[in-house]
Design a protein around this motif. Structure first.
Motif, PDB file in Angstrom:
ATOM      1  N   PRO A 140     -41.289   9.200 -13.529  1.00  0.00           N
ATOM      2  CA  PRO A 140     -41.369   7.825 -13.026  1.00  0.00           C
ATOM      3  C   PRO A 140     -40.882   6.771 -14.009  1.00  0.00           C
ATOM      4  O   PRO A 140     -40.531   5.658 -13.605  1.00  0.00           O
ATOM      5  N   SER A 141     -40.864   7.104 -15.298  1.00  0.00           N
ATOM      6  CA  SER A 141     -40.424   6.119 -16.283  1.00  0.00           C
ATOM      7  C   SER A 141     -38.906   6.089 -16.440  1.00  0.00           C
ATOM      8  O   SER A 141     -38.367   5.192 -17.092  1.00  0.00           O
ATOM      9  N   ALA A 142     -38.213   7.050 -15.828  1.00  0.00           N
ATOM     10  CA  ALA A 142     -36.752   7.104 -15.933  1.00  0.00           C
ATOM     11  C   ALA A 142     -36.121   6.168 -14.905  1.00  0.00           C
ATOM     12  O   ALA A 142     -36.737   5.808 -13.902  1.00  0.00           O
ATOM     13  N   SER A 143     -34.891   5.776 -15.167  1.00  0.00           N
ATOM     14  CA  SER A 143     -34.161   4.929 -14.224  1.00  0.00           C
ATOM     15  C   SER A 143     -32.769   5.509 -14.017  1.00  0.00           C
ATOM     16  O   SER A 143     -32.212   6.163 -14.897  1.00  0.00           O
ATOM     17  N   LEU A 144     -32.244   5.269 -12.839  1.00  0.00           N
ATOM     18  CA  LEU A 144     -30.943   5.832 -12.472  1.00  0.00           C
ATOM     19  C   LEU A 144     -30.201   4.827 -11.604  1.00  0.00           C
ATOM     20  O   LEU A 144     -30.742   4.331 -10.609  1.00  0.00           O
ATOM     21  N   ASP A 145     -28.979   4.517 -11.978  1.00  0.00           N
ATOM     22  CA  ASP A 145     -28.127   3.646 -11.172  1.00  0.00           C
ATOM     23  C   ASP A 145     -27.145   4.511 -10.399  1.00  0.00           C
ATOM     24  O   ASP A 145     -26.351   5.258 -10.994  1.00  0.00           O
ATOM     25  N   LEU A 146     -27.191   4.432  -9.070  1.00  0.00           N
ATOM     26  CA  LEU A 146     -26.307   5.223  -8.227  1.00  0.00           C
ATOM     27  C   LEU A 146     -24.990   4.495  -7.994  1.00  0.00           C
ATOM     28  O   LEU A 146     -24.945   3.262  -7.919  1.00  0.00           O
ATOM     29  N   ASP A 147     -23.930   5.265  -7.871  1.00  0.00           N
ATOM     30  CA  ASP A 147     -22.601   4.740  -7.586  1.00  0.00           C
ATOM     31  C   ASP A 147     -22.516   4.443  -6.092  1.00  0.00           C
ATOM     32  O   ASP A 147     -22.479   5.374  -5.281  1.00  0.00           O
ATOM     33  N   PRO A 148     -22.496   3.185  -5.679  1.00  0.00           N
ATOM     34  CA  PRO A 148     -22.513   2.873  -4.240  1.00  0.00           C
ATOM     35  C   PRO A 148     -21.283   3.397  -3.505  1.00  0.00           C
ATOM     36  O   PRO A 148     -21.380   3.750  -2.317  1.00  0.00           O
ATOM     37  N   GLN A 149     -20.157   3.468  -4.157  1.00  0.00           N
ATOM     38  CA  GLN A 149     -18.949   3.974  -3.503  1.00  0.00           C
ATOM     39  C   GLN A 149     -19.097   5.458  -3.173  1.00  0.00           C
ATOM     40  O   GLN A 149     -18.748   5.895  -2.065  1.00  0.00           O
ATOM     41  N   LEU A 150     -19.628   6.232  -4.105  1.00  0.00           N
ATOM     42  CA  LEU A 150     -19.855   7.648  -3.849  1.00  0.00           C
ATOM     43  C   LEU A 150     -20.927   7.832  -2.785  1.00  0.00           C
ATOM     44  O   LEU A 150     -20.793   8.675  -1.886  1.00  0.00           O
ATOM     45  N   LEU A 151     -21.962   7.042  -2.828  1.00  0.00           N
ATOM     46  CA  LEU A 151     -23.050   7.149  -1.863  1.00  0.00           C
ATOM     47  C   LEU A 151     -22.551   6.916  -0.439  1.00  0.00           C
ATOM     48  O   LEU A 151     -22.970   7.601   0.508  1.00  0.00           O
ATOM     49  N   ARG A 152     -21.637   5.964  -0.272  1.00  0.00           N
ATOM     50  CA  ARG A 152     -21.130   5.618   1.060  1.00  0.00           C
ATOM     51  C   ARG A 152     -20.183   6.677   1.634  1.00  0.00           C
ATOM     52  O   ARG A 152     -19.826   6.593   2.810  1.00  0.00           O
ATOM     53  N   ARG A 153     -19.801   7.666   0.835  1.00  0.00           N
ATOM     54  CA  ARG A 153     -18.921   8.712   1.342  1.00  0.00           C
ATOM     55  C   ARG A 153     -19.611   9.610   2.360  1.00  0.00           C
ATOM     56  O   ARG A 153     -18.952  10.293   3.148  1.00  0.00           O
ATOM     57  N   PHE A 154     -20.950   9.603   2.370  1.00  0.00           N
ATOM     58  CA  PHE A 154     -21.689  10.555   3.186  1.00  0.00           C
ATOM     59  C   PHE A 154     -22.495   9.840   4.268  1.00  0.00           C
ATOM     60  O   PHE A 154     -22.965   8.724   4.066  1.00  0.00           O
ATOM     61  N   PRO A 155     -22.689  10.499   5.412  1.00  0.00           N
ATOM     62  CA  PRO A 155     -23.495   9.902   6.486  1.00  0.00           C
ATOM     63  C   PRO A 155     -24.925   9.664   6.033  1.00  0.00           C
ATOM     64  O   PRO A 155     -25.422  10.318   5.104  1.00  0.00           O
ATOM     65  N   VAL A 156     -25.590   8.773   6.704  1.00  0.00           N
ATOM     66  CA  VAL A 156     -26.930   8.375   6.295  1.00  0.00           C
ATOM     67  C   VAL A 156     -27.889   9.560   6.290  1.00  0.00           C
ATOM     68  O   VAL A 156     -28.827   9.602   5.492  1.00  0.00           O
ATOM     69  N   GLY A 157     -27.677  10.551   7.144  1.00  0.00           N
ATOM     70  CA  GLY A 157     -28.596  11.677   7.234  1.00  0.00           C
ATOM     71  C   GLY A 157     -28.665  12.526   5.988  1.00  0.00           C
ATOM     72  O   GLY A 157     -29.705  13.134   5.697  1.00  0.00           O
ATOM     73  N   TYR A 158     -27.560  12.616   5.247  1.00  0.00           N
ATOM     74  CA  TYR A 158     -27.583  13.401   4.005  1.00  0.00           C
ATOM     75  C   TYR A 158     -26.854  12.678   2.876  1.00  0.00           C
ATOM     76  O   TYR A 158     -26.202  13.280   2.034  1.00  0.00           O
ATOM     77  N   ARG A 159     -27.022  11.372   2.851  1.00  0.00           N
ATOM     78  CA  ARG A 159     -26.322  10.542   1.868  1.00  0.00           C
ATOM     79  C   ARG A 159     -26.704  10.898   0.428  1.00  0.00           C
ATOM     80  O   ARG A 159     -25.844  11.089  -0.433  1.00  0.00           O
ATOM     81  N   HIS A 160     -27.994  10.991   0.168  1.00  0.00           N
ATOM     82  CA  HIS A 160     -28.434  11.275  -1.202  1.00  0.00           C
ATOM     83  C   HIS A 160     -28.264  12.748  -1.552  1.00  0.00           C
ATOM     84  O   HIS A 160     -27.972  13.085  -2.705  1.00  0.00           O
ATOM     85  N   LEU A 161     -28.435  13.628  -0.576  1.00  0.00           N
ATOM     86  CA  LEU A 161     -28.191  15.051  -0.817  1.00  0.00           C
ATOM     87  C   LEU A 161     -26.722  15.285  -1.153  1.00  0.00           C
ATOM     88  O   LEU A 161     -26.407  16.023  -2.100  1.00  0.00           O
ATOM     89  N   GLY A 162     -25.828  14.644  -0.411  1.00  0.00           N
ATOM     90  CA  GLY A 162     -24.413  14.767  -0.709  1.00  0.00           C
ATOM     91  C   GLY A 162     -24.066  14.196  -2.074  1.00  0.00           C
ATOM     92  O   GLY A 162     -23.229  14.741  -2.795  1.00  0.00           O
ATOM     93  N   TYR A 163     -24.717  13.108  -2.430  1.00  0.00           N
ATOM     94  CA  TYR A 163     -24.499  12.486  -3.745  1.00  0.00           C
ATOM     95  C   TYR A 163     -24.894  13.456  -4.853  1.00  0.00           C
ATOM     96  O   TYR A 163     -24.121  13.716  -5.789  1.00  0.00           O
ATOM     97  N   LEU A 164     -26.121  13.988  -4.763  1.00  0.00           N
ATOM     98  CA  LEU A 164     -26.603  14.918  -5.786  1.00  0.00           C
ATOM     99  C   LEU A 164     -25.701  16.140  -5.880  1.00  0.00           C
ATOM    100  O   LEU A 164     -25.332  16.574  -6.978  1.00  0.00           O
ATOM    101  N   GLN A 165     -25.342  16.714  -4.732  1.00  0.00           N
ATOM    102  CA  GLN A 165     -24.550  17.946  -4.757  1.00  0.00           C
ATOM    103  C   GLN A 165     -23.144  17.701  -5.288  1.00  0.00           C
ATOM    104  O   GLN A 165     -22.584  18.556  -5.988  1.00  0.00           O
ATOM    105  N   THR A 166     -22.572  16.545  -4.998  1.00  0.00           N
ATOM    106  CA  THR A 166     -21.268  16.212  -5.569  1.00  0.00           C
ATOM    107  C   THR A 166     -21.361  16.095  -7.079  1.00  0.00           C
ATOM    108  O   THR A 166     -20.514  16.613  -7.823  1.00  0.00           O
ATOM    109  N   LYS A 167     -22.397  15.431  -7.553  1.00  0.00           N
ATOM    110  CA  LYS A 167     -22.595  15.299  -8.990  1.00  0.00           C
ATOM    111  C   LYS A 167     -22.813  16.660  -9.652  1.00  0.00           C
ATOM    112  O   LYS A 167     -22.476  16.863 -10.829  1.00  0.00           O
ATOM    113  N   ALA A 168     -23.382  17.603  -8.886  1.00  0.00           N
ATOM    114  CA  ALA A 168     -23.645  18.939  -9.414  1.00  0.00           C
ATOM    115  C   ALA A 168     -22.419  19.848  -9.330  1.00  0.00           C
ATOM    116  O   ALA A 168     -22.488  21.001  -9.738  1.00  0.00           O
ATOM    117  N   GLY A 169     -21.318  19.334  -8.772  1.00  0.00           N
ATOM    118  CA  GLY A 169     -20.087  20.097  -8.737  1.00  0.00           C
ATOM    119  C   GLY A 169     -19.757  20.762  -7.426  1.00  0.00           C
ATOM    120  O   GLY A 169     -18.750  21.474  -7.324  1.00  0.00           O
TER     121      GLY A 169
END
Length: 205
Positions: A140-169
């Motif tokens: 909870p003490s950590a902070s993370l700034d998400l890239d809004p352009q990358l986030l918008r690449r994915f539909p709302v249903g799996y927007r954050h999952l797609g973000y994480l998986q893209t970052k993971a390769g």
């Protein structure tokens, strides 16, 4: 002679076995839930034959990839030796994003095209429906700034999952079905045709 009650019980058990055996890394038993010839899996990060899905899932499991599943309500439409099963689920993935450990929880449904093969129900095609998701930092003490352009690449249903998986390769597929819209309506249509005797379970590609 199987009864409709027996069919419903066995299909539910099939879906539960998929989750328990995959998440536990029980690969030999996991292989038994799939139709041995036609099994096909679609996910955000994978689309292909069940045999290939088992292989890459095993590789990821051995390398520490953390993707877990939990199940909720279930229903199945059964017609003869075919069925369409829908099961509420969550996909839970933990990974590092830009040096910060995060959890993503995606809520949706497993939409399964099933068939009776040699007397037992098997999954012919699994297509998840992605309804909504969220991302939380583990500390909870950590902070993370998400890239809004990358986030918008994915539909709302799996927007954050797609973000994480893209970052993971992973290469994440766009345009998968969500709670509403043309894509999920097409999936429902494919399900109806499967129950009516279509030669193939829609177009999983």
């Amino acid at each position: 002679m199987p009864t409709i009650e027996t069919d419903h019980f066995e299909i539910r058990q099939l879906v539960e076995n998929w989750v328990l055996w995959r998440d536990a890394g029980d690969w030999e038993r996991f292989a038994t839930v799939w139709h041995p010839v036609d099994g096909w899996m679609t996910a955000t990060w994978f689309q292909g034959p069940a045999t290939d899905f088992i292989a890459v899932s095993r590789e990821g499991f051995d390398n520490g990839v953390s993707i877990l599943h939990f199940l909720g309500g279930h229903t199945a439409d059964v017609l003869g030796d075919r069925a369409i099963a829908q099961t509420k689920m969550t996909i839970n993935q933990r990974a590092m994003v830009d040096g910060v450990e995060v959890d993503v929880v995606c809520t949706g449904r497993f939409y399964d095209f099933c068939a009776r093969h040699e007397g037992a129900w098997k999954i012919v095609r699994r297509q998840p429906i992605y309804e909504k998701d969220r991302l939380d930092v583990v500390d909870p003490s950590a902070s993370l700034d998400l890239d809004p352009q990358l986030l918008r690449r994915f539909p709302v249903g799996y927007r954050h999952l797609g973000y994480l998986q893209t970052k993971a390769g992973f290469t994440v597929k766009a345009g998968l079905p969500g709670l509403t819209g043309d894509v999920v309506q097409r999936l429902y249509g494919e399900g109806a045709k499967w129950l009516a005797g279509a030669g193939t379970p829609g177009d999983p590609h």
